[in-house]
Design a protein around this motif. Sequence first.
Motif, PDB file in Angstrom:
ATOM      1  N   ASN A  51       0.759  40.906   3.287  1.00  0.00           N
ATOM      2  CA  ASN A  51      -0.441  40.920   2.450  1.00  0.00           C
ATOM      3  C   ASN A  51      -1.242  39.625   2.551  1.00  0.00           C
ATOM      4  O   ASN A  51      -2.316  39.520   1.950  1.00  0.00           O
ATOM      5  CB  ASN A  51      -0.073  41.163   0.986  1.00  0.00           C
ATOM      6  N   GLU A  52      -0.699  38.648   3.272  1.00  0.00           N
ATOM      7  CA  GLU A  52      -1.446  37.397   3.449  1.00  0.00           C
ATOM      8  C   GLU A  52      -2.684  37.680   4.334  1.00  0.00           C
ATOM      9  O   GLU A  52      -2.560  38.259   5.430  1.00  0.00           O
ATOM     10  CB  GLU A  52      -0.541  36.374   4.126  1.00  0.00           C
ATOM     11  N   PRO A  53      -3.896  37.314   3.918  1.00  0.00           N
ATOM     12  CA  PRO A  53      -5.117  37.615   4.712  1.00  0.00           C
ATOM     13  C   PRO A  53      -5.083  37.041   6.135  1.00  0.00           C
ATOM     14  O   PRO A  53      -5.686  37.596   7.063  1.00  0.00           O
ATOM     15  CB  PRO A  53      -6.243  36.974   3.903  1.00  0.00           C
ATOM     16  N   SER A  54      -4.368  35.942   6.310  1.00  0.00           N
ATOM     17  CA  SER A  54      -4.356  35.320   7.642  1.00  0.00           C
ATOM     18  C   SER A  54      -3.474  36.063   8.636  1.00  0.00           C
ATOM     19  O   SER A  54      -3.590  35.862   9.862  1.00  0.00           O
ATOM     20  CB  SER A  54      -3.871  33.867   7.533  1.00  0.00           C
ATOM     21  N   THR A  55      -2.596  36.938   8.107  1.00  0.00           N
ATOM     22  CA  THR A  55      -1.657  37.611   9.015  1.00  0.00           C
ATOM     23  C   THR A  55      -2.368  38.565   9.970  1.00  0.00           C
ATOM     24  O   THR A  55      -2.157  38.489  11.203  1.00  0.00           O
ATOM     25  CB  THR A  55      -0.580  38.347   8.223  1.00  0.00           C
ATOM     26  N   PRO A  56      -3.218  39.504   9.496  1.00  0.00           N
ATOM     27  CA  PRO A  56      -3.887  40.378  10.474  1.00  0.00           C
ATOM     28  C   PRO A  56      -4.838  39.604  11.421  1.00  0.00           C
ATOM     29  O   PRO A  56      -5.013  39.981  12.579  1.00  0.00           O
ATOM     30  CB  PRO A  56      -4.657  41.380   9.599  1.00  0.00           C
ATOM     31  N   ILE A  57      -5.382  38.486  10.918  1.00  0.00           N
ATOM     32  CA  ILE A  57      -6.268  37.682  11.777  1.00  0.00           C
ATOM     33  C   ILE A  57      -5.463  37.046  12.901  1.00  0.00           C
ATOM     34  O   ILE A  57      -5.889  37.021  14.077  1.00  0.00           O
ATOM     35  CB  ILE A  57      -6.986  36.622  10.940  1.00  0.00           C
ATOM     36  N   SER A  58      -4.284  36.539  12.529  1.00  0.00           N
ATOM     37  CA  SER A  58      -3.431  35.908  13.543  1.00  0.00           C
ATOM     38  C   SER A  58      -2.946  36.911  14.565  1.00  0.00           C
ATOM     39  O   SER A  58      -2.850  36.608  15.776  1.00  0.00           O
ATOM     40  CB  SER A  58      -2.230  35.234  12.859  1.00  0.00           C
ATOM     41  N   ILE A  59      -2.614  38.149  14.082  1.00  0.00           N
ATOM     42  CA  ILE A  59      -2.167  39.180  15.028  1.00  0.00           C
ATOM     43  C   ILE A  59      -3.274  39.538  16.015  1.00  0.00           C
ATOM     44  O   ILE A  59      -3.013  39.773  17.211  1.00  0.00           O
ATOM     45  CB  ILE A  59      -1.714  40.435  14.260  1.00  0.00           C
ATOM     46  N   ALA A  60      -4.537  39.510  15.552  1.00  0.00           N
ATOM     47  CA  ALA A  60      -5.664  39.889  16.424  1.00  0.00           C
ATOM     48  C   ALA A  60      -6.113  38.735  17.326  1.00  0.00           C
ATOM     49  O   ALA A  60      -6.975  38.927  18.198  1.00  0.00           O
ATOM     50  CB  ALA A  60      -6.835  40.358  15.552  1.00  0.00           C
ATOM     51  N   SER A  61      -5.546  37.531  17.122  1.00  0.00           N
ATOM     52  CA  SER A  61      -5.970  36.375  17.930  1.00  0.00           C
ATOM     53  C   SER A  61      -5.402  36.479  19.348  1.00  0.00           C
ATOM     54  O   SER A  61      -4.549  37.326  19.642  1.00  0.00           O
ATOM     55  CB  SER A  61      -5.513  35.073  17.267  1.00  0.00           C
ATOM     56  N   GLU A  62      -5.840  35.525  20.239  1.00  0.00           N
ATOM     57  CA  GLU A  62      -5.390  35.538  21.612  1.00  0.00           C
ATOM     58  C   GLU A  62      -3.918  35.142  21.737  1.00  0.00           C
ATOM     59  O   GLU A  62      -3.228  35.597  22.632  1.00  0.00           O
ATOM     60  CB  GLU A  62      -6.259  34.575  22.456  1.00  0.00           C
ATOM     61  N   ASP A  63      -3.418  34.274  20.837  1.00  0.00           N
ATOM     62  CA  ASP A  63      -2.000  33.838  20.903  1.00  0.00           C
ATOM     63  C   ASP A  63      -1.384  33.967  19.504  1.00  0.00           C
ATOM     64  O   ASP A  63      -1.294  32.979  18.744  1.00  0.00           O
ATOM     65  CB  ASP A  63      -1.921  32.401  21.407  1.00  0.00           C
ATOM     66  N   PRO A  64      -0.965  35.184  19.109  1.00  0.00           N
ATOM     67  CA  PRO A  64      -0.398  35.392  17.764  1.00  0.00           C
ATOM     68  C   PRO A  64       0.850  34.561  17.529  1.00  0.00           C
ATOM     69  O   PRO A  64       1.070  34.059  16.436  1.00  0.00           O
ATOM     70  CB  PRO A  64      -0.074  36.888  17.743  1.00  0.00           C
ATOM     71  N   THR A  65       1.667  34.374  18.600  1.00  0.00           N
ATOM     72  CA  THR A  65       2.931  33.657  18.409  1.00  0.00           C
ATOM     73  C   THR A  65       2.672  32.222  17.988  1.00  0.00           C
ATOM     74  O   THR A  65       3.346  31.676  17.106  1.00  0.00           O
ATOM     75  CB  THR A  65       3.750  33.683  19.693  1.00  0.00           C
ATOM     76  N   ALA A  66       1.707  31.569  18.623  1.00  0.00           N
ATOM     77  CA  ALA A  66       1.438  30.174  18.311  1.00  0.00           C
ATOM     78  C   ALA A  66       1.016  30.002  16.851  1.00  0.00           C
ATOM     79  O   ALA A  66       1.308  28.972  16.232  1.00  0.00           O
ATOM     80  CB  ALA A  66       0.366  29.635  19.262  1.00  0.00           C
ATOM     81  N   ARG A  67       0.317  30.976  16.350  1.00  0.00           N
ATOM     82  CA  ARG A  67      -0.165  30.855  14.968  1.00  0.00           C
ATOM     83  C   ARG A  67       0.860  31.345  13.960  1.00  0.00           C
ATOM     84  O   ARG A  67       0.952  30.811  12.849  1.00  0.00           O
ATOM     85  CB  ARG A  67      -1.469  31.654  14.832  1.00  0.00           C
ATOM     86  N   LEU A  68       1.686  32.331  14.280  1.00  0.00           N
ATOM     87  CA  LEU A  68       2.584  32.936  13.296  1.00  0.00           C
ATOM     88  C   LEU A  68       3.989  32.339  13.294  1.00  0.00           C
ATOM     89  O   LEU A  68       4.635  32.250  12.244  1.00  0.00           O
ATOM     90  CB  LEU A  68       2.691  34.456  13.554  1.00  0.00           C
ATOM     91  N   GLN A  69       4.518  31.926  14.490  1.00  0.00           N
ATOM     92  CA  GLN A  69       5.908  31.473  14.566  1.00  0.00           C
ATOM     93  C   GLN A  69       6.188  30.277  13.639  1.00  0.00           C
ATOM     94  O   GLN A  69       7.176  30.292  12.898  1.00  0.00           O
ATOM     95  CB  GLN A  69       6.263  31.134  16.012  1.00  0.00           C
ATOM     96  N   PRO A  70       5.353  29.243  13.661  1.00  0.00           N
ATOM     97  CA  PRO A  70       5.664  28.104  12.769  1.00  0.00           C
ATOM     98  C   PRO A  70       5.672  28.500  11.286  1.00  0.00           C
ATOM     99  O   PRO A  70       6.515  28.041  10.519  1.00  0.00           O
ATOM    100  CB  PRO A  70       4.547  27.101  13.086  1.00  0.00           C
ATOM    101  N   GLU A  71       4.719  29.355  10.927  1.00  0.00           N
ATOM    102  CA  GLU A  71       4.625  29.737   9.502  1.00  0.00           C
ATOM    103  C   GLU A  71       5.813  30.591   9.066  1.00  0.00           C
ATOM    104  O   GLU A  71       6.382  30.396   7.983  1.00  0.00           O
ATOM    105  CB  GLU A  71       3.312  30.484   9.278  1.00  0.00           C
ATOM    106  N   THR A  72       6.224  31.552   9.889  1.00  0.00           N
ATOM    107  CA  THR A  72       7.346  32.418   9.507  1.00  0.00           C
ATOM    108  C   THR A  72       8.661  31.646   9.464  1.00  0.00           C
ATOM    109  O   THR A  72       9.529  31.892   8.625  1.00  0.00           O
ATOM    110  CB  THR A  72       7.481  33.597  10.487  1.00  0.00           C
ATOM    111  N   GLU A  73       8.818  30.659  10.382  1.00  0.00           N
ATOM    112  CA  GLU A  73      10.043  29.862  10.355  1.00  0.00           C
ATOM    113  C   GLU A  73      10.101  28.981   9.115  1.00  0.00           C
ATOM    114  O   GLU A  73      11.159  28.722   8.549  1.00  0.00           O
ATOM    115  CB  GLU A  73      10.128  29.011  11.622  1.00  0.00           C
ATOM    116  N   ARG A  74       8.889  28.465   8.723  1.00  0.00           N
ATOM    117  CA  ARG A  74       8.854  27.664   7.503  1.00  0.00           C
ATOM    118  C   ARG A  74       9.259  28.515   6.295  1.00  0.00           C
ATOM    119  O   ARG A  74      10.058  28.091   5.435  1.00  0.00           O
ATOM    120  CB  ARG A  74       7.447  27.094   7.318  1.00  0.00           C
ATOM    121  N   ILE A  75       8.736  29.739   6.219  1.00  0.00           N
ATOM    122  CA  ILE A  75       9.064  30.640   5.099  1.00  0.00           C
ATOM    123  C   ILE A  75      10.540  31.023   5.144  1.00  0.00           C
ATOM    124  O   ILE A  75      11.229  31.084   4.129  1.00  0.00           O
ATOM    125  CB  ILE A  75       8.164  31.890   5.147  1.00  0.00           C
ATOM    126  N   ARG A  76      11.064  31.273   6.367  1.00  0.00           N
ATOM    127  CA  ARG A  76      12.483  31.646   6.502  1.00  0.00           C
ATOM    128  C   ARG A  76      13.395  30.530   6.011  1.00  0.00           C
ATOM    129  O   ARG A  76      14.402  30.764   5.358  1.00  0.00           O
ATOM    130  CB  ARG A  76      12.782  31.980   7.968  1.00  0.00           C
TER     131      ARG A  76
END
Length: 508
Positions: A51-76
């Motif tokens: 539900n985070e607004p940045s999540t669908p934006i990051s998925i649609a970006s050219e490099d989703p991993t670069a934008r999502l991996q650090p954030e998900t690891e921090r949350i984990r």
Amino acid sequence: MSVAGQVLVLQLIVMAVIVLAGGFLTIVNERTNSDDATRREVTAIAASIANEPSTPISIASEDPTARLQPETERIRAITGVDFIVVMAPDRTRFTHTTVDLIGQPFSGNIDRALAGETFTETYVGSLGPSIRAVTPVTDVDGDIVGLVSAGVTRDKISDQFLAGLPLIIGVVISAFIVATAGSVALSRRLRRQTLGMAPDELRSMYEHHDAVLHSISEGLVVFGKGDTAEIVNDEARRLLDLPDGPVRRQDLPESLRDMSSGGELHLTDTRVLVVNQDPVMWEGRSLGDVLTIRDRTELQGVMGELDSVRSFAESLRSQAHESANRLHTVITMVELGRPQEAVEFATADLELSQNLIDRLMGSVNEPALAALLLGKASQAAEQGVELTITEDTALDHAGILTPRELVTLVGNLIDNAIDASKESEQPWVEVTVRDSATELLVRVSDSGPGMGEDVLRNALRRGYSTKSGSRGLGLALVTQIVGRYHGSLTSEVTYGSVLTVTIPADAS
């Protein structure tokens, strides 16, 4: 084994079963609760990221991993879950705890998430068995652009459960220790109350106790600390006319309610009773009172007859003594040459005695009463008391009284009057016995001090005596007869102390 021992063993077995069963159910419940809590946790984490607004934006970006991996690891790292995977609708992983798995297809079920549903499941994935949640990620148009999955491995759940297990075991052991201590305390109390006896001993003692209570010829009433009797045998109910069921102190005759320790004579309407009250002691403590009751009605009747015979014998002895004195006087007067005076002396004395005999035999149509009055007259004279039988004494019939009751009534009143009159300088007693169509009247007067209201009230309340010894029962026997036939007993002080008894002729 004693009752207390058997109860202790049984309680320990029951407590062990209950505590162990409770502990097992607690462990199972805790394990279930742990799984449920894990499901709620991973669902909340997955839904929060989706539900985070940045999540669908990051998925649609050219490099989703670069934008999502650090954030998900921090949350984990913050939440403590084992993995957070953000993936494309075709299962391609954009993030994973194991970097080598990024770009690889997600292993697990995603069909329900692609249909727009958030769900949880237990699945064996790349990290082993885990509880995971999968939820869709939608863009501003509501289209599903990706999926988020968060999970915790079973090994970690087990480690968390095992970490809390010592506390559960400690609580179970503590509960068993407390239950054991309570059982031991209860067993000790029960042992004291049952005197350490076994069930067979208690049953045998009860059977013997019950048989003895119903077979003994004495009445027995046992009171504990309360107001209700704990034991009342059949003989006590018969002697005291007690009803069936529980017996309280107020159900006893009035004279027995506040009785002190020791033995006393008590009268009911029909019986003379000897009652003993003693405290029940155990190890220096008073547990209550026990009353033993013996029936002396028959014995008292025999003693009354014996007293009458003794009184007649004393009267005959007195008359023989007086006759010997008179005979010696007459003989001496003849020897002194005075025969005329001797004849006059003998004739005058004989005439006085004969007049009383003739009057009583003519007016009293009850031989026992006439003999009693003649005997009491001689007995009183010997004791220096002037006993007068009034001219209006006449008895056609004693009414409903038996000869024995009539002799008991009149004889005891005269005996009490003779004893009381001796307190005066010139003792005298006056007796009147007469009947009519409506009542029997007995009046006995004496020169004594009289009977006060309190004394008379006590006499009417129970067997009471102002004298020591067994002879004090006389007034109590009088009140018993008066009460039996619904008569009255009054006391007054006029020309002397006057006791008057009236008994209606039709009393029933």
